[in-house]
Motif scaffolding. Structure first.
Motif, PDB file in Angstrom:
ATOM      1  N   THR A  93       0.663  -1.520  -0.307  1.00 50.27           N
ATOM      2  CA  THR A  93      -0.155  -0.420  -0.072  1.00 50.27           C
ATOM      3  C   THR A  93       0.825   1.698  -0.268  1.00 50.27           C
ATOM      4  O   THR A  93       1.565   1.166   1.018  1.00 50.27           O
ATOM      5  N   GLY A  94       0.562   2.082  -0.911  1.00 51.15           N
ATOM      6  CA  GLY A  94       1.608   3.398  -1.080  1.00 51.15           C
ATOM      7  C   GLY A  94       1.283   3.915  -0.026  1.00 51.15           C
ATOM      8  O   GLY A  94      -0.157   3.919   0.393  1.00 51.15           O
ATOM      9  N   LYS A  95       1.809   5.327  -0.357  1.00 47.30           N
ATOM     10  CA  LYS A  95       1.973   6.573   0.856  1.00 47.30           C
ATOM     11  C   LYS A  95       0.573   6.541   0.949  1.00 47.30           C
ATOM     12  O   LYS A  95      -0.576   7.647   1.616  1.00 47.30           O
ATOM     13  N   ASN A  96       0.025   7.041  -0.560  1.00 44.31           N
ATOM     14  CA  ASN A  96      -1.545   7.459  -1.016  1.00 44.31           C
ATOM     15  C   ASN A  96      -2.168   6.859  -1.124  1.00 44.31           C
ATOM     16  O   ASN A  96      -3.597   6.800  -0.962  1.00 44.31           O
ATOM     17  N   GLY A  97      -2.398   5.376  -0.363  1.00 45.12           N
ATOM     18  CA  GLY A  97      -3.765   4.062   0.136  1.00 45.12           C
ATOM     19  C   GLY A  97      -3.480   3.865  -0.730  1.00 45.12           C
ATOM     20  O   GLY A  97      -4.841   2.550  -0.714  1.00 45.12           O
ATOM     21  N   ARG A  98      -3.427   3.359  -2.126  1.00 49.61           N
ATOM     22  CA  ARG A  98      -3.115   2.819  -3.591  1.00 49.61           C
ATOM     23  C   ARG A  98      -3.277   1.618  -3.190  1.00 49.61           C
ATOM     24  O   ARG A  98      -1.660   1.603  -2.382  1.00 49.61           O
ATOM     25  N   VAL A  99      -2.923   0.378  -3.437  1.00 51.50           N
ATOM     26  CA  VAL A  99      -2.599  -0.796  -3.299  1.00 51.50           C
ATOM     27  C   VAL A  99      -2.037  -0.910  -4.812  1.00 51.50           C
ATOM     28  O   VAL A  99      -2.795  -0.761  -5.869  1.00 51.50           O
ATOM     29  N   ARG A 100      -0.592  -0.997  -4.506  1.00 48.06           N
ATOM     30  CA  ARG A 100       0.038  -1.242  -4.877  1.00 48.06           C
ATOM     31  C   ARG A 100       0.842  -2.516  -6.170  1.00 48.06           C
ATOM     32  O   ARG A 100       0.662  -3.260  -4.421  1.00 48.06           O
TER      33      ARG A 100
END
Length: 180
Positions: A93-100
């Motif tokens: 999960t990136g800093k922006n909350g998106r799962v990558r």
């Protein structure tokens, strides 16, 4: 300067990342944040946690035992990377909350940090990474400070580095023998 080793500029040493500074406490496990640049406190940062989990699962590495108990081959994979032909799948999960999700070869801690050091333009980032470096003998000239062409010149089968390394007592005998 023309005869100096191009890798170390004639110093005989180079600053390089030091595994002992990167993993200073080998009683910690990898999951507990043993890799100092990848940890905050006693935990790994989220991306590196996911990266280590994926690499461990793929290569069969136990993240929960102290680093000093990890097999040398497994520790080499962690420090230097896995085979380039064997990509791992990393989900985080990136800093922006998106799962990558990414699929890539596991490059290892040292190559990752070297790349970051080379590519960073920020003085603060560079300074942070330099804390994990120490001086080591130049691998190109083996501490002799000269390029191979300069070391190829010999007198009585010795190059200048060999002559300079002689104890003065032996040097005197060598000079006397060369003069004959």
């Amino acid at each position: 300067p023309h005869g100096a080793c191009p890798a170390c500029s004639g110093l005989g040493t180079q600053m390089d990342l030091d595994p002992a500074l990167i993993i200073p406490d080998r009683s910690l496990s990898l999951r507990q944040g043993a890799i100092k640049p990848w940890a905050r406190g006693k935990r790994n940062l989220p991306y590196f946690e996911a990266l280590l989990n994926s690499a461990a699962e793929y290569f069969g590495i136990n993240l929960d035992i102290p680093v000093r108990q990890i097999l040398p081959t497994h520790l080499d994979i962690i420090l230097y990377g896995g085979p380039r032909t064997r990509p791992i799948k990393v989900t985080y999960t990136g800093k922006n909350g998106r799962v990558r999700k990414v699929t890539m070869p596991f490059e290892g801690v040292l190559p990752y940090l070297r790349r970051r050091l080379r590519d960073t333009s920020g003085e603060q980032d560079r300074s942070r990474l330099e804390r994990y470096m120490s001086s080591a003998i130049c691998p190109v000239c083996d501490g002799k400070r000269l390029r191979p062409e300069s070391l190829a010149v010999t007198v009585a089968d010795l190059n200048i580095a060999q002559v300079a390394a002689m104890p003065i007592r032996d040097l005197l005998g060598w000079v006397m023998a060369v003069q004959r």
